[in-house]
Design a protein around this motif. Structure first.
Motif, PDB file in Angstrom:
ATOM      1  N   SER A   1      19.319  31.190  11.963  1.00  0.00           N
ATOM      2  CA  SER A   1      19.701  30.724  10.854  1.00  0.00           C
ATOM      3  C   SER A   1      20.793  31.283  10.307  1.00  0.00           C
ATOM      4  O   SER A   1      21.951  30.517   9.819  1.00  0.00           O
ATOM      5  N   LEU A   2      21.137  32.556  10.541  1.00  0.00           N
ATOM      6  CA  LEU A   2      22.259  33.355  10.286  1.00  0.00           C
ATOM      7  C   LEU A   2      23.497  32.854  11.101  1.00  0.00           C
ATOM      8  O   LEU A   2      24.735  33.040  10.678  1.00  0.00           O
ATOM      9  N   LYS A   3      23.376  32.511  12.362  1.00  0.00           N
ATOM     10  CA  LYS A   3      24.175  31.907  13.306  1.00  0.00           C
ATOM     11  C   LYS A   3      24.847  30.612  12.826  1.00  0.00           C
ATOM     12  O   LYS A   3      26.056  30.292  12.764  1.00  0.00           O
ATOM     13  N   ASP A   4      23.782  29.796  12.532  1.00  0.00           N
ATOM     14  CA  ASP A   4      24.371  28.344  12.221  1.00  0.00           C
ATOM     15  C   ASP A   4      24.373  27.933  10.949  1.00  0.00           C
ATOM     16  O   ASP A   4      24.912  27.130  10.447  1.00  0.00           O
ATOM     17  N   GLY A   5      23.818  28.765   9.734  1.00  0.00           N
ATOM     18  CA  GLY A   5      23.940  28.583   8.694  1.00  0.00           C
ATOM     19  C   GLY A   5      22.596  28.392   8.091  1.00  0.00           C
ATOM     20  O   GLY A   5      21.882  27.613   8.442  1.00  0.00           O
ATOM     21  N   VAL A   6      22.058  29.189   7.064  1.00  0.00           N
ATOM     22  CA  VAL A   6      20.767  29.433   6.375  1.00  0.00           C
ATOM     23  C   VAL A   6      20.395  28.074   5.715  1.00  0.00           C
ATOM     24  O   VAL A   6      21.227  28.074   4.621  1.00  0.00           O
ATOM     25  N   PRO A   7      19.541  27.299   6.063  1.00  0.00           N
ATOM     26  CA  PRO A   7      19.347  26.080   5.465  1.00  0.00           C
ATOM     27  C   PRO A   7      18.806  26.261   4.134  1.00  0.00           C
ATOM     28  O   PRO A   7      17.744  26.615   4.103  1.00  0.00           O
ATOM     29  N   VAL A   8      19.437  25.911   2.815  1.00  0.00           N
ATOM     30  CA  VAL A   8      18.991  26.033   1.823  1.00  0.00           C
ATOM     31  C   VAL A   8      18.968  24.794   0.708  1.00  0.00           C
ATOM     32  O   VAL A   8      20.091  24.180   0.789  1.00  0.00           O
ATOM     33  N   VAL A   9      17.565  24.197   0.654  1.00  0.00           N
ATOM     34  CA  VAL A   9      17.489  22.668   0.128  1.00  0.00           C
ATOM     35  C   VAL A   9      17.441  22.982  -1.534  1.00  0.00           C
ATOM     36  O   VAL A   9      16.492  23.563  -1.831  1.00  0.00           O
ATOM     37  N   ILE A  10      17.889  22.170  -2.273  1.00  0.00           N
ATOM     38  CA  ILE A  10      17.988  22.063  -3.602  1.00  0.00           C
ATOM     39  C   ILE A  10      17.020  20.931  -4.091  1.00  0.00           C
ATOM     40  O   ILE A  10      17.422  19.876  -4.005  1.00  0.00           O
ATOM     41  N   ALA A  11      16.023  21.306  -4.676  1.00  0.00           N
ATOM     42  CA  ALA A  11      15.180  20.091  -4.898  1.00  0.00           C
ATOM     43  C   ALA A  11      14.495  20.219  -6.394  1.00  0.00           C
ATOM     44  O   ALA A  11      14.554  21.124  -7.063  1.00  0.00           O
ATOM     45  N   GLY A  12      14.180  19.036  -6.693  1.00  0.00           N
ATOM     46  CA  GLY A  12      13.473  18.980  -8.136  1.00  0.00           C
ATOM     47  C   GLY A  12      13.608  17.466  -8.652  1.00  0.00           C
ATOM     48  O   GLY A  12      13.800  16.666  -7.999  1.00  0.00           O
ATOM     49  N   ALA A  13      12.932  17.406  -9.853  1.00  0.00           N
ATOM     50  CA  ALA A  13      13.019  16.098 -10.576  1.00  0.00           C
ATOM     51  C   ALA A  13      14.357  15.464 -10.602  1.00  0.00           C
ATOM     52  O   ALA A  13      15.450  16.068 -10.629  1.00  0.00           O
ATOM     53  N   PRO A  14      14.497  14.186 -10.867  1.00  0.00           N
ATOM     54  CA  PRO A  14      15.924  13.549 -11.023  1.00  0.00           C
ATOM     55  C   PRO A  14      16.549  14.156 -12.404  1.00  0.00           C
ATOM     56  O   PRO A  14      15.752  14.547 -13.275  1.00  0.00           O
ATOM     57  N   ASN A  15      17.700  14.560 -12.473  1.00  0.00           N
ATOM     58  CA  ASN A  15      18.489  14.999 -13.603  1.00  0.00           C
ATOM     59  C   ASN A  15      17.986  16.271 -13.957  1.00  0.00           C
ATOM     60  O   ASN A  15      18.338  16.804 -14.955  1.00  0.00           O
ATOM     61  N   ALA A  16      17.551  17.045 -12.801  1.00  0.00           N
ATOM     62  CA  ALA A  16      17.413  18.527 -13.079  1.00  0.00           C
ATOM     63  C   ALA A  16      18.522  19.409 -13.039  1.00  0.00           C
ATOM     64  O   ALA A  16      18.491  20.677 -13.305  1.00  0.00           O
ATOM     65  N   GLY A  17      19.612  18.885 -12.474  1.00  0.00           N
ATOM     66  CA  GLY A  17      20.836  19.698 -12.268  1.00  0.00           C
ATOM     67  C   GLY A  17      21.044  20.024 -10.745  1.00  0.00           C
ATOM     68  O   GLY A  17      21.941  20.897 -10.654  1.00  0.00           O
ATOM     69  N   LYS A  18      20.562  19.362 -10.001  1.00  0.00           N
ATOM     70  CA  LYS A  18      20.657  19.418  -8.773  1.00  0.00           C
ATOM     71  C   LYS A  18      21.962  19.706  -7.992  1.00  0.00           C
ATOM     72  O   LYS A  18      22.656  20.570  -7.484  1.00  0.00           O
ATOM     73  N   SER A  19      22.806  18.461  -8.499  1.00  0.00           N
ATOM     74  CA  SER A  19      24.116  18.278  -8.002  1.00  0.00           C
ATOM     75  C   SER A  19      25.062  19.416  -8.679  1.00  0.00           C
ATOM     76  O   SER A  19      26.037  19.779  -8.027  1.00  0.00           O
TER      77      SER A  19
END
Length: 484
Positions: A218-236
């Motif tokens: 993960s440290l070599k390739d990039g630690v995958p961090v997923v931003i999840a939640g309900a629509p319009n929760a402010g993920k973007s």
């Protein structure tokens, strides 16, 4: 496949392809001085001092000047390849680079194969196989953490670590082998309790090494961090804040993000791969449903999941949906992030203050506790409050992610596996040593135990190239670019 006995002069451009101010053409091998001498105008190459640089000109066959260059000489074996090496620093014109290589080929050199310079360094004892693979990682390092790990491998620290392991195993094996020499006399030179203790210690080291691979990759390739939640929760909005650029479209319309949006960013020396996903909800929209399915797939492969809770909406239903999913993803680290606290009625802006990571508290502790209760906090690695739109709590969030990315391994000090071949060898070595350990408990004779210990030593030897095959070497060095 490159032959192990080839010493003929080879040449290639060692700087990245393209046009720049300066390019370096490397020439290595027996007779390299004769090749460059046919087109060199400058200081005499007879008796030239090693590690010295000289200004001169490269001439074409008709006597015209191709370029004014700096010629640097490294005499073998005190060179990268262990052979005589000339590095020609010319102007970065693509035409000059190409013509210079062609000129040296016409004068008796051969175009190098991918990784051939580093393979010659390995063949000539200038580095072992693990160090050579460290060179690959060093070239491709994209963050401080990946650079540190590659440097430890390339400069031999990983090899020293493995040698210490092998020395302990050889001690183990020698005691067993001694018993085999006197097997007819039924003499035990090896104290079984001591052997069991040594086997347990070495197994612990091998298993910790194997366990580090997940973190290292993960440290070599990039630690995958997923931003999840309900629509319009402010993920973007959070994605844009973390990347410090407007990567994702932001609007008040629920379901704006329908596909995966992904980008990388270095945070506190660690490369993170941030992934914005479609809002999780039941929908009849076919396109949005596809986006949600892709989001669920990314959740299953994430190292860290940021569960966004919109504190201005129906928090009970949001939290219920999040809790239903947390238990299905045991391999990930989970952060409950209460967003939009600047707009929530139960939070006041003056209450914002950093909190310690991992304490089950938020930046707005009392308010967050009223939202999800103390009994929920233990399900998450950390809980905190932020305002993605205003930037509140973002630095603290980055700090928590950095801690979770490394967990029990420190990329600045620990030996961490990043190479799949190394991981497989360590696993096989641990399996063989486990069999030896079990044999000690069941009272098997020394010859059976010694066989498993020898197998463990074999797998460790493949890591540094003490034991290797032509196919293995060809596979490893083919991953290099030409000129390295």
């Amino acid at each position: 496949m490159i032959s192990a006995v080839q010493t003929d002069p080879i040449v290639a451009v060692s700087t990245p392809s393209g046009m720049g101010g300066i390019a370096v053409v490397r020439l290595s091998g027996k007779g390299a001085d004769r090749v460059i001498g046919k087109c060199w105008k400058g200081v005499s190459l007879d008796g030239i001092a090693s590690h010295s640089a000289h200004l001169g000109k490269v001439l074409l066959e008709d006597g015209s000047v191709l370029d004014e260059v700096v010629l640097t000489f490294f005499k073998g074996p005190r060179s990268f390849t262990g052979e005589d090496v000339f590095e020609i620093s010319c102007h970065g014109s693509r035409w000059i680079q190409r013509e210079l290589v062609n000129l040296l080929v016409r004068h008796g050199a051969r175009a190098a194969a991918p990784g051939e310079f580093t393979q010659r360094a390995f063949m000539n004892g200038r580095m072992d196989l693990a160090q050579a693979e460290g060179v690959i990682d060093l070239i491709s390092a994209s963050s401080k953490a990946s650079h540190r790990m590659a440097m430890r491998q390339a400069n031999g620290r990983f090899t020293v670590y493995l040698d210490n392991l092998r020395d302990r195993l050889i001690e183990f094996a020698s005691l067993l082998e001694l018993e085999l020499d006197f097997s007819e006399e039924e003499v035990e030179f090896a104290d079984r309790k001591r052997l069991r203790d040594l086997a347990d210690e070495l197994l612990g080291v091998l298993r910790r090494l194997a366990a580090s691979y997940s973190t290292g990759k993960s440290l070599k390739d990039g630690v995958p961090v997923v931003i999840a939640g309900a629509p319009n929760a402010g993920k973007s909005t959070l994605l844009n804040q973390l990347l410090e650029e407007e990567k994702a479209i932001v609007s008040d319309v629920p379901g704006t993000t329908r596909d995966i949006i992904e980008d990388t960013c270095e945070v506190n020396g660690i490369l993170f791969r941030f992934i914005d996903t479609a809002g999780l909800r039941d929908t009849a929209d076919i396109v949005e449903r596809i986006g949600i399915e892709r989001a669920e797939d990314r959740l299953s492969r994430a190292s860290i999941i940021l569960w966004l809770l919109d504190t201005t909406g129906d928090t009970d239903n949001q939290l219920k949906e999040i809790l239903n999913r947390v238990g299905e993803l045991p391999d990930a680290s989970h952060l409950l992030v209460c967003n939009k606290v600047d707009l929530a009625n139960n939070c006041e802006s003056e209450k914002y203050s950093p909190a310690e990571a991992g304490q089950g508290e938020s930046l707005c502790g009392a308010a967050a506790e009223s939202l999800f209760g103390k009994e929920t906090a233990h399900l998450f690695d950390a809980c905190m409050s932020i305002s993605a739109s205003e930037g509140y709590g973002i630095d603290e969030l980055k700090g928590i992610m950095t801690s979770l990315a490394c967990k029990e391994y420190n990329p600045d000090t620990d030996i961490i596996l990043t190479n799949g071949r190394h991981y497989a060898a360590i696993l096989r070595g641990a399996e063989a040593l486990s069999r030896a350990r079990a044999a000690l408990d069941t009272g098997l004779s020394a010859d059976f135990i010694a066989q498993d210990v020898r197998e463990t030593l074999h797998h460790l030897a493949t890591l540094t190239g003490t034991i290797s095959t032509p196919d293995l070497l060809a596979s490893i060095f083919s991953r290099f670019c030409i000129g390295k």
